[in-house]
Design a protein around this motif. Structure first.
Motif, PDB file in Angstrom:
ATOM      1  N   ARG A  32     -39.187  86.366  61.276  1.00 22.37           N
ATOM      2  CA  ARG A  32     -39.719  85.992  59.961  1.00 22.37           C
ATOM      3  C   ARG A  32     -41.233  86.187  59.890  1.00 22.37           C
ATOM      4  O   ARG A  32     -41.769  86.578  58.859  1.00 22.37           O
ATOM      5  CB  ARG A  32     -39.343  84.550  59.626  1.00 22.37           C
ATOM      6  CG  ARG A  32     -37.874  84.424  59.278  1.00 22.37           C
ATOM      7  CD  ARG A  32     -37.472  82.966  59.071  1.00 22.37           C
ATOM      8  NE  ARG A  32     -36.118  82.886  58.617  1.00 22.37           N
ATOM      9  CZ  ARG A  32     -35.774  82.801  57.322  1.00 22.37           C
ATOM     10  NH1 ARG A  32     -36.685  82.778  56.385  1.00 22.37           N
ATOM     11  NH2 ARG A  32     -34.509  82.739  56.987  1.00 22.37           N
ATOM     12  N   ILE A  33     -41.929  85.923  60.988  1.00 24.70           N
ATOM     13  CA  ILE A  33     -43.380  86.155  61.021  1.00 24.70           C
ATOM     14  C   ILE A  33     -43.672  87.640  60.845  1.00 24.70           C
ATOM     15  O   ILE A  33     -44.547  88.020  60.065  1.00 24.70           O
ATOM     16  CB  ILE A  33     -43.990  85.622  62.328  1.00 24.70           C
ATOM     17  CG1 ILE A  33     -43.992  84.085  62.323  1.00 24.70           C
ATOM     18  CG2 ILE A  33     -45.412  86.171  62.537  1.00 24.70           C
ATOM     19  CD1 ILE A  33     -44.353  83.454  63.646  1.00 24.70           C
ATOM     20  N   GLU A  34     -42.939  88.483  61.548  1.00 24.73           N
ATOM     21  CA  GLU A  34     -43.146  89.929  61.450  1.00 24.73           C
ATOM     22  C   GLU A  34     -42.914  90.445  60.029  1.00 24.73           C
ATOM     23  O   GLU A  34     -43.576  91.382  59.590  1.00 24.73           O
ATOM     24  CB  GLU A  34     -42.227  90.667  62.421  1.00 24.73           C
ATOM     25  CG  GLU A  34     -42.636  90.504  63.866  1.00 24.73           C
ATOM     26  CD  GLU A  34     -41.658  91.132  64.836  1.00 24.73           C
ATOM     27  OE1 GLU A  34     -40.607  91.644  64.419  1.00 24.73           O
ATOM     28  OE2 GLU A  34     -41.967  91.110  66.052  1.00 24.73           O
ATOM     29  N   LYS A  35     -41.975  89.824  59.304  1.00 26.01           N
ATOM     30  CA  LYS A  35     -41.673  90.232  57.925  1.00 26.01           C
ATOM     31  C   LYS A  35     -42.509  89.470  56.898  1.00 26.01           C
ATOM     32  O   LYS A  35     -42.320  89.638  55.697  1.00 26.01           O
ATOM     33  CB  LYS A  35     -40.189  90.009  57.622  1.00 26.01           C
ATOM     34  CG  LYS A  35     -39.281  90.893  58.429  1.00 26.01           C
ATOM     35  CD  LYS A  35     -37.832  90.574  58.120  1.00 26.01           C
ATOM     36  CE  LYS A  35     -36.903  91.424  58.955  1.00 26.01           C
ATOM     37  NZ  LYS A  35     -35.498  91.075  58.737  1.00 26.01           N
ATOM     38  N   ASN A  36     -43.403  88.608  57.392  1.00 22.41           N
ATOM     39  CA  ASN A  36     -44.214  87.759  56.515  1.00 22.41           C
ATOM     40  C   ASN A  36     -43.320  86.956  55.573  1.00 22.41           C
ATOM     41  O   ASN A  36     -43.565  86.856  54.374  1.00 22.41           O
ATOM     42  CB  ASN A  36     -45.231  88.591  55.728  1.00 22.41           C
ATOM     43  CG  ASN A  36     -46.341  87.740  55.151  1.00 22.41           C
ATOM     44  OD1 ASN A  36     -46.653  86.678  55.673  1.00 22.41           O
ATOM     45  ND2 ASN A  36     -46.934  88.195  54.074  1.00 22.41           N
TER      46      ASN A  36
END
Length: 56
Positions: free
Chosen positions: A31-35
């Motif tokens: 989720r962090i990588e996909k913002n």
């Protein structure tokens, strides 16, 4: 999922629950990588198939 009567300012304002997931920690990083995650989000799972086996 939202918790009622929560008095914290950030942590726990958004809770994501999975019945089963590979790893909650890996889901956070995805989720962090996909913002696609808000600061203070909690991710929980009833069962992890590839999670670290912490015994509390």
């Amino acid at each position: 999922m939202q918790l009622r009567n929560l008095t914290t300012k950030i942590i726990g304002k958004k809770v994501i629950f999975y019945e089963q997931i590979d790893s909650t920690q890996l889901e956070v990083w995805r989720r962090i990588e996909k913002n696609n995650i808000q600061n203070g989000t909690i991710i929980l799972a009833d069962k992890q198939t590839n999670g670290k086996r912490n015994t509390w």
